[in-house]
Design a protein around this motif. Structure first.
Motif, PDB file in Angstrom:
ATOM      1  N   UNK A 160       0.872  -1.176   0.000  1.00  0.00           N
ATOM      2  CA  UNK A 160       0.000   0.000   0.000  1.00  0.00           C
ATOM      3  C   UNK A 160       0.906   1.222   0.000  1.00  0.00           C
ATOM      4  N   UNK A 161       0.997   1.883  -1.127  1.00  0.00           N
ATOM      5  CA  UNK A 161       1.933   2.985  -1.300  1.00  0.00           C
ATOM      6  C   UNK A 161       1.211   4.328  -1.210  1.00  0.00           C
ATOM      7  N   UNK A 162       1.877   5.303  -0.636  1.00  0.00           N
ATOM      8  CA  UNK A 162       1.287   6.627  -0.462  1.00  0.00           C
ATOM      9  C   UNK A 162       2.258   7.718  -0.895  1.00  0.00           C
ATOM     10  N   UNK A 163       1.685   8.888  -1.194  1.00  0.00           N
ATOM     11  CA  UNK A 163       2.466  10.106  -1.467  1.00  0.00           C
ATOM     12  C   UNK A 163       3.528   9.889  -2.545  1.00  0.00           C
ATOM     13  N   UNK A 164       3.141   9.211  -3.619  1.00  0.00           N
ATOM     14  CA  UNK A 164       4.081   8.997  -4.711  1.00  0.00           C
ATOM     15  C   UNK A 164       3.975  10.126  -5.730  1.00  0.00           C
ATOM     16  N   UNK A 165       5.123  10.601  -6.181  1.00  0.00           N
ATOM     17  CA  UNK A 165       5.158  11.701  -7.139  1.00  0.00           C
ATOM     18  C   UNK A 165       5.280  11.130  -8.545  1.00  0.00           C
ATOM     19  N   UNK A 166       4.361  11.535  -9.414  1.00  0.00           N
ATOM     20  CA  UNK A 166       4.384  11.122 -10.807  1.00  0.00           C
ATOM     21  C   UNK A 166       4.146  12.359 -11.660  1.00  0.00           C
ATOM     22  N   UNK A 167       4.154  12.207 -12.963  1.00  0.00           N
ATOM     23  CA  UNK A 167       3.993  13.358 -13.862  1.00  0.00           C
ATOM     24  C   UNK A 167       2.697  14.124 -13.588  1.00  0.00           C
ATOM     25  N   UNK A 168       1.547  13.444 -13.355  1.00  0.00           N
ATOM     26  CA  UNK A 168       0.315  14.214 -13.093  1.00  0.00           C
ATOM     27  C   UNK A 168       0.271  14.871 -11.718  1.00  0.00           C
TER      28      UNK A 168
END
Length: 292
Positions: A160-168
């Motif tokens: 369960x991953x949180x606060x991930x930075x991606x292009x959008x």
């Protein structure tokens, strides 16, 4: 917290590759860095003693994983190990994750923890001034922390991953795990976008949030849930709104985005968070009378 010897520090525990069994883990939101101590030689009672007495963490939400049972078992203690009688038990069954199951967990977290201030709040309270209907400044992170803890129980084979930075942008929650049809493949199953709807902002001054701002937040949430799903290659996505406004309005907050969300295949769900236990009770009575 009691004085503990320096434990092992892991800085990427959300990658699903960090060995977790046989250790006491101390983490915080977002759960991507953690420190741990070996408890592999302790029996069940000694684990409780270590957490409560040695670590001084008996009031913190805890999850115990026992692989020795058949099937393996997870126990979730929302009020900590000091309240051992308040425990949810789940068998660890390897299964595919779907959005209905994920939202069912969110619904249980709302009912048992988030709905009213009387629920356990050891991960942090949601109201800075409930009499003035003012949430804490970063209420989304508190809700996110509760959900991450709870979602680890029914989906133990997933990350369960949180606060991930991606292009959008920065996504709130993503659940990834193995593909049961191909053990060498990892799937992004679900993306959840979280929004807090407010009547007033936090702070010393009571500043109202305009209806147009709320309309914009909800609209942005649909766009984010869709864009993050595309960016991560997720199978499903949902916008989860936690409505902390003075008046309970149900799903009417989605009236202006319902058609767009349906076209983009973004699920819409909302839960109301009451500022007092009294308001929560009054709502329950009102709903019961309405159904009769």
């Amino acid at each position: 917290m009691a004085e503990l010897p320096d434990g092992r520090l892991d800085r990427m525990i959300d990658n699903g590759r960090t060995p977790a069994e046989g250790r006491l883990w101390l983490v915080g939101p977002p759960v991507n860095v953690g420190r741990s101590w070996s408890i592999i030689d302790l029996d069940e009672n000694a684990v409780f003693d270590f957490v409560i007495d040695t670590a001084g963490l008996g009031s913190e939400p805890a999850v115990l994983y026992d692989p020795k049972l058949e099937p393996a078992e997870l126990r979730y203690y929302p009020e900590g190990l000091l309240q051992a009688e308040n425990c949810e038990v789940a068998a660890v069954e390897i299964r595919q994750v779907d959005l209905n199951a994920v939202l069912g967990v969110v619904d249980q977290v709302h009912k048992k923890i988030l709905a009213a201030p009387g629920a356990p709040e050891s991960l942090g309270g949601l109201w800075s001034n409930p009499d003035r209907f003012q949430p804490v400044e970063r209420a989304e992170l508190t809700v996110q922390a509760h959900l991450k803890t709870a979602l680890s129980v029914p989906f133990p084979d997933c990350s369960v991953r949180t606060e991930q930075i991606d292009i959008p942008g920065r996504l709130d929650i993503e659940i990834v795990g193995p593909d049961l049809l191909n053990e060498h493949r990892i799937i992004s199953y679900v993306v959840l976008e979280l929004k807090i709807l407010r009547s007033y902002r936090s702070g010393d001054r009571v500043t109202a949030v305009s209806p147009s701002e709320t309309v914009t937040w909800v609209g942005d949430g649909v766009d984010q849930a869709y864009s993050y799903r595309l960016a991560r290659g997720s199978l499903e996505s949902a916008l989860c709104c936690f409505d902390m406004r003075k008046t309970f309005s149900g799903r009417t907050c989605f009236d202006h985005v319902a058609d767009k969300a349906a076209s983009l295949d973004v699920r819409l769900e909302v839960w109301h968070l009451f500022a007092s236990a009294k308001a929560y009770r009054e709502h329950q009575v009102s709903e019961a009378l309405r159904r009769t």
